[in-house]
Design a protein around this motif. Structure first.
Motif, PDB file in Angstrom:
ATOM      1  N   PRO A  52       0.806  -1.235   0.000  1.00 30.14           N
ATOM      2  CA  PRO A  52       0.000   0.000   0.000  1.00 30.14           C
ATOM      3  C   PRO A  52       0.832   1.275   0.000  1.00 30.14           C
ATOM      4  O   PRO A  52       0.450   2.259  -0.639  1.00 30.14           O
ATOM      5  N   ILE A  53       1.978   1.270   0.684  1.00 25.87           N
ATOM      6  CA  ILE A  53       2.751   2.508   0.780  1.00 25.87           C
ATOM      7  C   ILE A  53       3.554   2.762  -0.494  1.00 25.87           C
ATOM      8  O   ILE A  53       3.832   3.916  -0.837  1.00 25.87           O
ATOM      9  N   THR A  54       3.917   1.725  -1.232  1.00 25.64           N
ATOM     10  CA  THR A  54       4.528   1.935  -2.543  1.00 25.64           C
ATOM     11  C   THR A  54       3.563   2.685  -3.460  1.00 25.64           C
ATOM     12  O   THR A  54       3.941   3.635  -4.148  1.00 25.64           O
ATOM     13  N   VAL A  55       2.302   2.262  -3.465  1.00 23.81           N
ATOM     14  CA  VAL A  55       1.280   2.956  -4.268  1.00 23.81           C
ATOM     15  C   VAL A  55       1.129   4.393  -3.785  1.00 23.81           C
ATOM     16  O   VAL A  55       1.103   5.334  -4.581  1.00 23.81           O
ATOM     17  N   ALA A  56       1.053   4.566  -2.481  1.00 26.84           N
ATOM     18  CA  ALA A  56       0.859   5.906  -1.921  1.00 26.84           C
ATOM     19  C   ALA A  56       2.026   6.825  -2.236  1.00 26.84           C
ATOM     20  O   ALA A  56       1.833   8.011  -2.520  1.00 26.84           O
ATOM     21  N   SER A  57       3.247   6.294  -2.199  1.00 22.18           N
ATOM     22  CA  SER A  57       4.420   7.137  -2.441  1.00 22.18           C
ATOM     23  C   SER A  57       4.451   7.670  -3.862  1.00 22.18           C
ATOM     24  O   SER A  57       5.018   8.730  -4.123  1.00 22.18           O
ATOM     25  N   VAL A  58       3.848   6.958  -4.798  1.00 24.37           N
ATOM     26  CA  VAL A  58       3.783   7.425  -6.182  1.00 24.37           C
ATOM     27  C   VAL A  58       2.738   8.522  -6.331  1.00 24.37           C
ATOM     28  O   VAL A  58       2.963   9.542  -6.979  1.00 24.37           O
ATOM     29  N   PHE A  59       1.573   8.333  -5.704  1.00 25.21           N
ATOM     30  CA  PHE A  59       0.455   9.256  -5.879  1.00 25.21           C
ATOM     31  C   PHE A  59       0.574  10.516  -5.039  1.00 25.21           C
ATOM     32  O   PHE A  59       0.029  11.553  -5.402  1.00 25.21           O
ATOM     33  N   HIS A  60       1.249  10.451  -3.916  1.00 20.31           N
ATOM     34  CA  HIS A  60       1.197  11.527  -2.939  1.00 20.31           C
ATOM     35  C   HIS A  60       1.784  12.823  -3.486  1.00 20.31           C
ATOM     36  O   HIS A  60       2.716  12.820  -4.295  1.00 20.31           O
ATOM     37  N   GLN A  61       1.231  13.943  -3.026  1.00 22.91           N
ATOM     38  CA  GLN A  61       1.717  15.245  -3.492  1.00 22.91           C
ATOM     39  C   GLN A  61       3.160  15.508  -3.068  1.00 22.91           C
ATOM     40  O   GLN A  61       3.858  16.311  -3.674  1.00 22.91           O
ATOM     41  N   PHE A  62       3.613  14.839  -2.018  1.00 18.57           N
ATOM     42  CA  PHE A  62       5.001  14.962  -1.576  1.00 18.57           C
ATOM     43  C   PHE A  62       5.795  13.700  -1.910  1.00 18.57           C
ATOM     44  O   PHE A  62       6.644  13.245  -1.138  1.00 18.57           O
ATOM     45  N   SER A  63       5.511  13.156  -3.056  1.00 22.42           N
ATOM     46  CA  SER A  63       6.179  11.939  -3.514  1.00 22.42           C
ATOM     47  C   SER A  63       7.693  12.144  -3.605  1.00 22.42           C
ATOM     48  O   SER A  63       8.161  13.217  -4.020  1.00 22.42           O
ATOM     49  N   PRO A  64       8.486  11.139  -3.243  1.00 20.59           N
ATOM     50  CA  PRO A  64       9.939  11.266  -3.362  1.00 20.59           C
ATOM     51  C   PRO A  64      10.451  11.130  -4.786  1.00 20.59           C
ATOM     52  O   PRO A  64      11.634  11.363  -5.048  1.00 20.59           O
ATOM     53  N   TYR A  65       9.561  10.757  -5.727  1.00 21.12           N
ATOM     54  CA  TYR A  65       9.984  10.559  -7.114  1.00 21.12           C
ATOM     55  C   TYR A  65       9.821  11.865  -7.880  1.00 21.12           C
ATOM     56  O   TYR A  65       8.700  12.361  -8.052  1.00 21.12           O
ATOM     57  N   GLN A  66      10.932  12.401  -8.320  1.00 22.93           N
ATOM     58  CA  GLN A  66      10.958  13.733  -8.905  1.00 22.93           C
ATOM     59  C   GLN A  66      11.043  13.692 -10.429  1.00 22.93           C
ATOM     60  O   GLN A  66      11.395  12.670 -11.032  1.00 22.93           O
ATOM     61  N   PHE A  67      10.724  14.833 -11.020  1.00 23.65           N
ATOM     62  CA  PHE A  67      10.761  14.989 -12.472  1.00 23.65           C
ATOM     63  C   PHE A  67      12.215  15.041 -12.950  1.00 23.65           C
ATOM     64  O   PHE A  67      13.102  15.530 -12.256  1.00 23.65           O
ATOM     65  N   GLN A  68      12.450  14.507 -14.143  1.00 20.30           N
ATOM     66  CA  GLN A  68      13.796  14.554 -14.726  1.00 20.30           C
ATOM     67  C   GLN A  68      14.224  16.014 -14.953  1.00 20.30           C
ATOM     68  O   GLN A  68      13.372  16.885 -15.163  1.00 20.30           O
ATOM     69  N   PRO A  69      15.508  16.359 -14.886  1.00 18.63           N
ATOM     70  CA  PRO A  69      16.653  15.446 -14.754  1.00 18.63           C
ATOM     71  C   PRO A  69      17.030  15.125 -13.318  1.00 18.63           C
ATOM     72  O   PRO A  69      17.858  14.268 -13.083  1.00 18.63           O
ATOM     73  N   GLN A  70      16.413  15.799 -12.319  1.00 17.21           N
ATOM     74  CA  GLN A  70      16.771  15.493 -10.938  1.00 17.21           C
ATOM     75  C   GLN A  70      16.273  14.115 -10.515  1.00 17.21           C
ATOM     76  O   GLN A  70      16.877  13.455  -9.674  1.00 17.21           O
ATOM     77  N   GLY A  71      15.167  13.677 -11.102  1.00 13.25           N
ATOM     78  CA  GLY A  71      14.573  12.400 -10.738  1.00 13.25           C
ATOM     79  C   GLY A  71      14.413  11.476 -11.924  1.00 13.25           C
ATOM     80  O   GLY A  71      15.090  11.622 -12.939  1.00 13.25           O
ATOM     81  N   THR A  72      13.479  10.543 -11.803  1.00 12.10           N
ATOM     82  CA  THR A  72      13.299   9.507 -12.833  1.00 12.10           C
ATOM     83  C   THR A  72      11.949   9.605 -13.539  1.00 12.10           C
ATOM     84  O   THR A  72      11.680   8.832 -14.448  1.00 12.10           O
ATOM     85  N   VAL A  73      11.095  10.542 -13.133  1.00 13.73           N
ATOM     86  CA  VAL A  73       9.777  10.688 -13.744  1.00 13.73           C
ATOM     87  C   VAL A  73       9.906  11.472 -15.043  1.00 13.73           C
ATOM     88  O   VAL A  73      10.451  12.580 -15.067  1.00 13.73           O
ATOM     89  N   THR A  74       9.409  10.912 -16.140  1.00  6.72           N
ATOM     90  CA  THR A  74       9.495  11.555 -17.443  1.00  6.72           C
ATOM     91  C   THR A  74       8.358  12.570 -17.610  1.00  6.72           C
ATOM     92  O   THR A  74       7.451  12.671 -16.765  1.00  6.72           O
ATOM     93  N   LEU A  75       8.382  13.300 -18.723  1.00 11.31           N
ATOM     94  CA  LEU A  75       7.324  14.276 -18.989  1.00 11.31           C
ATOM     95  C   LEU A  75       5.969  13.588 -19.098  1.00 11.31           C
ATOM     96  O   LEU A  75       4.967  14.071 -18.559  1.00 11.31           O
TER      97      LEU A  75
END
Length: 429
Positions: free
Chosen positions: A178-201
């Motif tokens: 459940p927390i893996t799903v939440a970490s993706v959706f949450h407004q304070f998700s640790p997964y950031q937009f490229q180039p600092q992170g791994t989330v693509t456009l």
């Protein structure tokens, strides 16, 4: 009743539902006092008694050792496994000579990881008081969960202090789904937009749609606000097994992070339903192949579809899909295993939905194998990458063993990436 009792690639969970207690109220005072948890001290592994699995006081571990001897092959000789590593207590090699000749095993200190596996498994069966399964309830409005790591999440959500690695391993093993799903959706998700992170456009576009549902624009006048939540948000977990065995109050920890949204968890796969009466995986007793629906509360309902996704897709039972309300999670799907034929049939429907598809792996090599299978598939040109392969901040910290290869360890949901069916923009002629 244990959460799971399987072998080989699938991890084995031995936390009984009787040990997981219902939620307690969120307490600011308790949260303040638990600051001591930030300076936690690890319990030395040596303080836990280690049994060889062949001589374990627990029958299921003795049975598991017998399975290893029957199915596994020695990494140096290719023969059957008959020798128990004296450091880890787990059968690993054909003989003592083969064990001594395995340079990689000793140079990489693989036995230390296997020893942890052994101690974790005995700890779960020890009968100790599992305070880590005393889950917190609804959070106060002025408290914001920190989604940057397990430690930060547990502290800001007021979980009991995880003072030892055994506490963290047991709790993360249960909550990783459940927390893996939440970490993706949450407004304070640790997964950031490229180039600092791994989330693509394209990944940012999909997340923006989902977060618009979870965090709708503020409006003072409710009468003039746009109502678009005509149904609950659906999270499809395809190829479900262990995650479908988690009780509703474990998934409720996901719901507490998004209190204003209703959710439906759809578990899909022939082994998504574990019958507590027969203690076996199998089809539900619902007529005409309908889903078994279990309502936990007003916010959370769980749907069990004991069929392959492509069968449900062809019947049209899940239509229509909406990128604002639907998403897919494939936890260690095993695209290249014996189920490959079913994944091959299901992929077209998954991509046609135009909804995000998050895939996890047991480790970086496993996730890369899943990623390569998708990108070598004939439908690869119809696919957009939403998230490049990355470590999962909320993967399980509990080490598990691959029983058919007992010198290999893994952690549930260790790595993750995401794809989606390609969307084509309208062209004005």
């Amino acid at each position: 009743m244990s959460l799971l009792n399987t072998v080989a690639i699938r991890s084995q969970a031995t936390v009984s539902s009787s040990r997981i207690v219902q939620c307690r109220p969120f307490s600011l005072l308790k949260g303040a006092l638990s600051l001591l948890a930030l300076n936690k001290t690890e319990t030395p592994l040596e303080t836990h008694k280690m049994y060889p699995w062949d001589e374990s006081p627990y029958e299921d571990l003795r049975t598991r050792a017998a399975f290893i001897r029957t199915k596994a092959r020695c990494p140096t000789t290719g023969k059957s496994v008959n020798f128990v590593c004296p450091y880890s207590g787990i059968p690993t090699h054909h003989s003592e000579e083969a064990w001594k000749e395995d340079r990689a095993y000793h140079e990489n200190k693989t036995f230390e990881l296997l020893k942890k596996v052994n101690l974790y498994e005995h700890d779960l069966r020890s009968g100790r008081k599992f305070d880590e399964f005393v889950f917190p309830g609804q959070q106060e409005m002025d408290c914001t969960p920190n989604m940057s790591s397990w430690d930060a999440f547990f502290y800001t959500r007021d979980f009991s202090p995880m003072n030892t690695e055994f506490n963290l391993a047991a709790a993360s093993k249960v909550l990783t789904y459940p927390i893996t799903v939440a970490s993706v959706f949450h407004q304070f998700s640790p997964y950031q937009f490229q180039p600092q992170g791994t989330v693509t456009l394209e990944g940012l576009k999909s997340l923006a749609a989902l977060r618009y549902t979870l965090y709708p624009p503020y409006t003072k006048n409710a009468e003039t606000s746009t109502v678009f939540k005509d149904r609950a948000m659906r999270i499809f977990i395809v190829g479900a097994k262990m995650e479908a065995m988690l009780p509703g109050y474990v998934w409720k920890q996901f719901g507490y992070l998004f209190p204003d949204t209703k959710f439906e968890f759809h578990f899909i796969g022939p082994e998504c339903y574990f019958d507590p009466a027969t203690r076996q995986f199998g089809a539900t007793d619902q007529p005409h192949g309908r889903a078994l629906v279990q309502r936990f509360d007003e916010q959370i309902t769980m749907h069990y579809h004991t069929a392959y996704f492509h069968e449900l897709y062809e019947m049209g039972d899940l239509f229509p899909f909406d990128p604002y309300l639907d998403s897919f999670f494939l936890f260690h799907p095993g695209f290249t295993t014996a189920d490959e034929i079913h994944w091959d049939k299901s992929l077209k429907g998954l991509l046609d939905s135009k909804c995000p598809i998050y895939v996890t792996g047991y480790h970086a090599k496993d996730a890369q194998r899943e990623y390569n299978w998708l990108h070598k598939h004939p439908l690869a040109p119809e696919m957009d990458v939403l998230m490049e392969q990355t470590d999962n901040y909320f993967g399980s910290t509990k080490l598990d063993l691959v029983d058919i290869n007992p010198t290999e360890t893994f952690q549930a949901n260790h790595n993750m990436f995401a794809v989606r069916g390609k969307r084509y923009h309208a062209i004005k002629k």
